[in-house]
Design a protein around this motif. Structure first.
Motif, PDB file in Angstrom:
ATOM      1  N   VAL A  32       0.852  -1.184   0.000  1.00 19.82           N
ATOM      2  CA  VAL A  32       0.000   0.000   0.000  1.00 19.82           C
ATOM      3  C   VAL A  32       0.890   1.236   0.000  1.00 19.82           C
ATOM      4  O   VAL A  32       1.573   1.492   0.996  1.00 19.82           O
ATOM      5  N   PRO A  33       0.932   1.973  -1.111  1.00 24.90           N
ATOM      6  CA  PRO A  33       1.787   3.167  -1.115  1.00 24.90           C
ATOM      7  C   PRO A  33       1.266   4.217  -0.145  1.00 24.90           C
ATOM      8  O   PRO A  33       0.060   4.378   0.031  1.00 24.90           O
ATOM      9  N   ARG A  34       2.195   4.902   0.516  1.00 27.42           N
ATOM     10  CA  ARG A  34       1.837   5.988   1.431  1.00 27.42           C
ATOM     11  C   ARG A  34       1.672   7.271   0.641  1.00 27.42           C
ATOM     12  O   ARG A  34       2.390   7.517  -0.312  1.00 27.42           O
ATOM     13  N   ARG A  35       0.766   8.077   1.086  1.00 31.09           N
ATOM     14  CA  ARG A  35       0.599   9.392   0.494  1.00 31.09           C
ATOM     15  C   ARG A  35       1.532  10.371   1.191  1.00 31.09           C
ATOM     16  O   ARG A  35       1.792  10.227   2.379  1.00 31.09           O
ATOM     17  N   PRO A  36       2.003  11.381   0.461  1.00 35.92           N
ATOM     18  CA  PRO A  36       2.811  12.402   1.135  1.00 35.92           C
ATOM     19  C   PRO A  36       1.968  13.078   2.219  1.00 35.92           C
ATOM     20  O   PRO A  36       0.750  13.136   2.110  1.00 35.92           O
ATOM     21  N   PRO A  37       2.614  13.566   3.266  1.00 30.89           N
ATOM     22  CA  PRO A  37       1.842  14.226   4.329  1.00 30.89           C
ATOM     23  C   PRO A  37       1.094  15.433   3.772  1.00 30.89           C
ATOM     24  O   PRO A  37       1.593  16.130   2.887  1.00 30.89           O
ATOM     25  N   ARG A  38      -0.105  15.648   4.290  1.00 32.62           N
ATOM     26  CA  ARG A  38      -0.895  16.800   3.867  1.00 32.62           C
ATOM     27  C   ARG A  38      -0.290  18.070   4.449  1.00 32.62           C
ATOM     28  O   ARG A  38       0.193  18.067   5.575  1.00 32.62           O
ATOM     29  N   PRO A  39      -0.344  19.153   3.688  1.00 33.48           N
ATOM     30  CA  PRO A  39       0.174  20.414   4.238  1.00 33.48           C
ATOM     31  C   PRO A  39      -0.674  20.854   5.434  1.00 33.48           C
ATOM     32  O   PRO A  39      -1.871  20.585   5.496  1.00 33.48           O
ATOM     33  N   LEU A  40      -0.017  21.503   6.358  1.00 34.09           N
ATOM     34  CA  LEU A  40      -0.731  22.068   7.499  1.00 34.09           C
ATOM     35  C   LEU A  40      -1.579  23.239   7.009  1.00 34.09           C
ATOM     36  O   LEU A  40      -1.274  23.841   5.977  1.00 34.09           O
ATOM     37  N   PRO A  41      -2.629  23.591   7.735  1.00 37.64           N
ATOM     38  CA  PRO A  41      -3.537  24.649   7.267  1.00 37.64           C
ATOM     39  C   PRO A  41      -2.847  25.991   6.995  1.00 37.64           C
ATOM     40  O   PRO A  41      -3.313  26.755   6.174  1.00 37.64           O
ATOM     41  N   TYR A  42      -1.747  26.254   7.672  1.00 33.52           N
ATOM     42  CA  TYR A  42      -1.087  27.540   7.497  1.00 33.52           C
ATOM     43  C   TYR A  42      -0.001  27.514   6.422  1.00 33.52           C
ATOM     44  O   TYR A  42       0.592  28.537   6.125  1.00 33.52           O
ATOM     45  N   GLU A  43       0.295  26.363   5.833  1.00 32.70           N
ATOM     46  CA  GLU A  43       1.353  26.283   4.826  1.00 32.70           C
ATOM     47  C   GLU A  43       0.887  26.878   3.499  1.00 32.70           C
ATOM     48  O   GLU A  43      -0.252  26.729   3.096  1.00 32.70           O
ATOM     49  N   GLY A  44       1.804  27.562   2.822  1.00 27.91           N
ATOM     50  CA  GLY A  44       1.494  28.114   1.515  1.00 27.91           C
ATOM     51  C   GLY A  44       2.472  29.199   1.126  1.00 27.91           C
ATOM     52  O   GLY A  44       3.443  29.475   1.844  1.00 27.91           O
ATOM     53  N   VAL A  45       2.215  29.784  -0.020  1.00 30.28           N
ATOM     54  CA  VAL A  45       3.037  30.864  -0.540  1.00 30.28           C
ATOM     55  C   VAL A  45       2.104  31.988  -0.956  1.00 30.28           C
ATOM     56  O   VAL A  45       1.115  31.761  -1.656  1.00 30.28           O
TER      57      VAL A  45
END
Length: 180
Positions: A31-44
């Motif tokens: 079962v491939p793992r998904r990359p961790p989801r970004p935290l709500p405050y992450e972004g550019v």
């Protein structure tokens, strides 16, 4: 100040909080793992402004409001350091690049464990931090940026853009250097 919104933009290379380039497989490789989801405050976020004195406090207020609105877990000391860095970098762009760059851009990139602020202009001159000269007023903004960044355990640099201008950036950890 014009807000160009949130995007997937660049993150400091090798910094914690940057998404993995490939996802990892689970221990049993079925079962491939998904990359961790970004935290709500992450972004550019990117703002543009005219290279005028009035843009200095506008940029500072826009960055402060963005950090609080997004819920970025920043200490008061870190916010004050970031705002001083933004003030110095925008002031430098207004004073030294306005002739060739009537507009400047301020970018805020937030990862899980760091925050990066940068100012971009179209002037090709790559500034250097001046050493302390007590007989001279002004001219030590980059020295101040470098010192604030160093004390926070971060990194800063000046890079050329593809269009011939430059980006000056500072990335600071969200957690104090002693708690990492």
């Amino acid at each position: 100040m014009e807000n160009h919104g949130r995007g997937p933009g660049p993150r400091p290379e090798g910094e914690a909080g940057a998404p993995p380039e490939t996802s990892e497989a689970s221990p049993d490789d079925r079962v491939p793992r998904r990359p961790p989801r970004p935290l709500p405050y992450e972004g550019v976020w990117r703002f543009t402004a005219p290279a005028e004195d009035v843009s200095v406090p506008q940029a500072r207020h826009a960055v402060r409001d963005l950090l609080y609105r997004q819920g970025v877990p920043v200490s008061d000391d870190l916010v004050q350091g970031l705002l001083l860095i933004v003030s110095e970098l925008v002031t430098n762009a207004v004073r030294h690049a306005a002739l060739l760059s009537p507009m400047l851009a301020v970018e805020v990139a937030v990862g899980a464990e760091w925050v990066r602020v940068s100012v971009e202009d179209n002037h090709p001159y790559r500034p250097t931090a001046l050493e302390t000269d007590h007989g001279r007023t002004g001219g030590r903004g980059l020295l101040l940026v470098r010192e604030i960044t160093r004390e926070a355990g971060g990194a800063c640099d000046v890079e050329h853009t593809a269009g011939g201008g430059k980006v000056i950036w500072a990335a600071l950890p969200l957690k104090p250097a002693g708690l990492r």
